[in-house]
Scaffold this active site. Structure first.
Site, PDB file in Angstrom:
ATOM      1  N   HIS A 177      56.688  40.307  81.842  1.00  0.00           N
ATOM      2  CA  HIS A 177      57.574  39.423  82.604  1.00  0.00           C
ATOM      3  C   HIS A 177      56.868  38.785  83.797  1.00  0.00           C
ATOM      4  O   HIS A 177      57.407  37.869  84.412  1.00  0.00           O
ATOM      5  CB  HIS A 177      58.863  40.154  83.012  1.00  0.00           C
ATOM      6  N   ASP A 252      67.976  44.630  73.203  1.00  0.00           N
ATOM      7  CA  ASP A 252      67.135  44.941  74.362  1.00  0.00           C
ATOM      8  C   ASP A 252      65.795  45.492  73.948  1.00  0.00           C
ATOM      9  O   ASP A 252      65.137  46.179  74.707  1.00  0.00           O
ATOM     10  CB  ASP A 252      67.809  45.952  75.295  1.00  0.00           C
ATOM     11  N   SER A 328      55.857  45.557  90.105  1.00  0.00           N
ATOM     12  CA  SER A 328      55.961  45.355  88.657  1.00  0.00           C
ATOM     13  C   SER A 328      54.584  45.101  88.069  1.00  0.00           C
ATOM     14  O   SER A 328      53.800  44.362  88.651  1.00  0.00           O
ATOM     15  CB  SER A 328      56.792  44.115  88.327  1.00  0.00           C
TER      16      SER A 328
END
Ligand SMILES: *[C@@H]1O[C@H](CO)[C@@H](O)[C@H](O)[C@H]1NC(C)=O
Ligand SMILES: *[C@@H]1O[C@H](CO)[C@@H](O)[C@H](O)[C@H]1NC(C)=O
Length: 395
Positions: A177, A252, A328
Site C-alpha cells: 500500500h 479481504d 507501515s
C-alpha cells in the site's frame, strides 16, 4: 586454579545438541523448511500505470481475524493469479509477470492458530484510534553508533512516507500500500526513492552557535537530535507488487498480500536482514516480535518497538505494538537461535501493514496488523531478490 573453557566452532553443533537435549532451545530456534518454487513465466507489457492516489497510511477492514480464518483457502489456480505480479519500472512502464508454482503443499501452510483472550467489552465499544495502546512503548533510537549499526541500519525510509527494510544488497521490502492503493499506483511511486540515514558532518560552528544561544537565553532544551542525521536517497529501479494486493477482493484477501519489493538503482553498502518463514507465534521466544520505522509523529526519528504477537491467521499477525503511520512497511522480525551457526539471529518474518479497525461481534476493535511471510511468499520474495529459485529452497 582457573579453568578456561573455550568453545570452538566445531563444538557448536554438539553444544547445540546438548542444549536441545536439555530442552532449552527446542522451541526457540529457527527451523528451516522446504519451501515451494514460485517461478516467473511470461512477462507481458502492462497498461500505462496511473499515478493517482495519495499513499494510504491506514487500512481498514470489515473482516476480523475469525473472518480471515474462515475465508475459503485459495485454490492452486487462485494462488497462481494471486502470486503473479506487476513490476513498475523507473521509466514509468509497467509489466505483468505470470508465475507457475511447484512443490506447494497446502497443508504445510497451515498454522496452529492461537486465539487471544477477548478484550474487554468496555474497550471494544469505544471507537477511539488506538495506534498507541496504553502507555507508549516505543523507543526513539538516538546516537549515530546505534542508528548506523545492525539491526537499526537495515531500516530505510520511502519517499512516499513509509518505512522499509534492506533484505538484499539492492533490495528493500515494504508494504504494497506504500506504492499502490489496490486500484492505482500512488503519486510518488513514479519516482520512488529510498532514504538511508547517514551521519551529517558535525557542523561545529552552528553547534557552538546553538550552545551560545542556549547559554544566553537559558533554554532548558537540549539541541534537537534529529539534525545530526540526514537521509541519502537512492532511486528505485523497479518495484514488484503481487496481484493478490492489486486485485483485492471482497474477502479481504488483499490484506494478506500487502507487501512489495523494491530494487535499487545502486548497491548499498550495508548489511541486510535475512527473510524467514514466519513461525507460529507460540514458537517465538517470549512470543515477541520487533520492528523499527519512521513513525510520522516523531519526524526524523528512527523508532523501535517490540510486543507480544497476538492472534494470527496463516497470513496475518495481529498485535498491539505501538505504531503510527509512517511505520507501515517496516520489517517485523524475530530473534531466534540458529542451531547451525550457534548464535541468535534476527530474521524478517512479516511486513507491518498498519492500523486496522475490524468489526467483531458487533463492535469495533482495533489492531496493528502485520502480513506474515508464508512459505509461498518467501519463495516469491526470495526469487525477486536472488533471481533464481535454487537459492530459495529453504526458508
Ligand atoms: C522501460 O524499462 C523497461 C525495463 O528496463 C524496458 O523493458 C522498457 O522497454 C522501457 N520502456 C520505455 C518506454 O523506455
Ligand atoms: C560563543 O560565545 C563566546 C563568548 O561568549 C564567543 O567568544 C564565541 O566566539 C561564540 N561562538 C560562536 C560560534 O558564536
Amino acid at each position: 586454579m582457573t579453568v578456561f573453557l573455550s568453545i570452538s566452532p566445531s563444538l557448536c553443533p554438539m553444544l547445540g545438541l546438548l542444549l536441545l537435549l536439555s530442552g532449552c532451545w527446542s522451541l526457540q530456534q529457527w527451523v528451516l523448511q522446504r519451501v515451494p518454487v514460485v517461478l516467473p513465466q511470461q512477462i507481458k507489457p502492462g497498461p500505462a500505470p496511473h499515478f493517482l492516489s495519495q499513499a494510504r497510511l491506514d487500512v481498514s477492514s470489515s473482516c476480523d481475524p475469525d473472518c480471515h480464518r474462515k475465508a475459503p483457502k485459495p485454490s492452486y489456480w487462485d494462488l497462481r493469479n494471486i502470486l503473479s505480479y506487476e513490476t513498475l519500472h523507473s521509466n514509468g512502464s509497467l509489466t505483468t509477470t505470470s508465475v507457475e508454482i511447484y512443490g506447494y503443499n497446502p497443508n504445510s501452510d497451515t498454522t496452529v492458530v492461537y486465539k487471544a483472550r477477548s478484550r474487554g467489552k468496555r474497550e471494544a465499544h469505544v471507537r477511539r484510534k488506538r495506534q498507541i495502546f496504553g502507555h507508549d512503548g516505543r523507543f526513539s533510537i538516538v546516537g549515530q553508533n546505534y542508528l548506523l549499526q545492525f539491526p537499526f541500519s537495515v531500516v530505510v525510509k520511502l519517499s512516499t512516507g513509509c518505512s522499509g527494510t534492506l533484505v538484499g544488497n539492492r533490495h528493500v521490502l515494504t508494504a504494497a500500500h506504500c506504492v499502490h492503493d489496490g486500484k492505482n499506483y500512488v503519486k510518488g511511486a513514479q519516482r520512488l526513492r529510498v532514504g538511508f540515514l547517514k551521519p551529517k558532518y558535525r557542523d561545529t560552528q552552528s553547534t557552538n552557535f546553538f550552545l551560545n544561544l542556549t547559554n544566553q537565553i537559558g533554554s532548558p532544551y537540549p539541541p534537537p537530535t534529529n539534525d545530526k542525521m540526514k537521509f541519502q536517497w537512492i532511486r528505485a529501479r523497479r518495484t514488484h507488487v503481487p496481484k493478490g494486493w492489486i486485485k483485492a477482493n471482497a474477502n479481504d484477501i488483499g490484506m494478506d498480500y500487502d507487501y512489495a519489493l523494491l530494487e535499487l538503482k545502486k548497491l548499498h553498502k550495508r548489511h541486510h536482514m535475512k527473510l524467514g518463514v514466519s513461525p507460529p507465534a507460540q514458537r517465538l521466544p517470549g512470543r515477541r516480535v520487533h520492528f523499527s520505522g519512521f513513525d510520522n509523529d516523531r519526524p526524523g526519528d528512527l523508532v523501535y518497538r517490540f510486543c507480544l504477537a497476538g492472534e494470527e491467521t496463516p497470513d496475518l499477525l495481529y498485535q498491539h505494538c505501538d505504531a503510527q503511520p509512517g511505520a507501515s512497511g517496516s520489517g517485523v522480525y524475530a530473534r531466534m537461535w540458529d542451531p547451525l551457526r550457534c548464535k541468535w539471529e534476527r530474521k524478517i518474518i512479516g511486513v507491518f501493514s498498519g492500523h486496522q479497525w475490524v468489526e467483531r461481534q458487533g463492535a469495533s476493535q482495533d489492531y496493528n496488523v502485520a502480513v506474515r511471510i508464508t512459505p509461498l511468499k518467501y519463495a516469491q520474495i526470495c526469487y525477486w531478490i536472488k533471481g533464481n529459485f535454487v537459492d530459495c529452497r529453504e526458508g
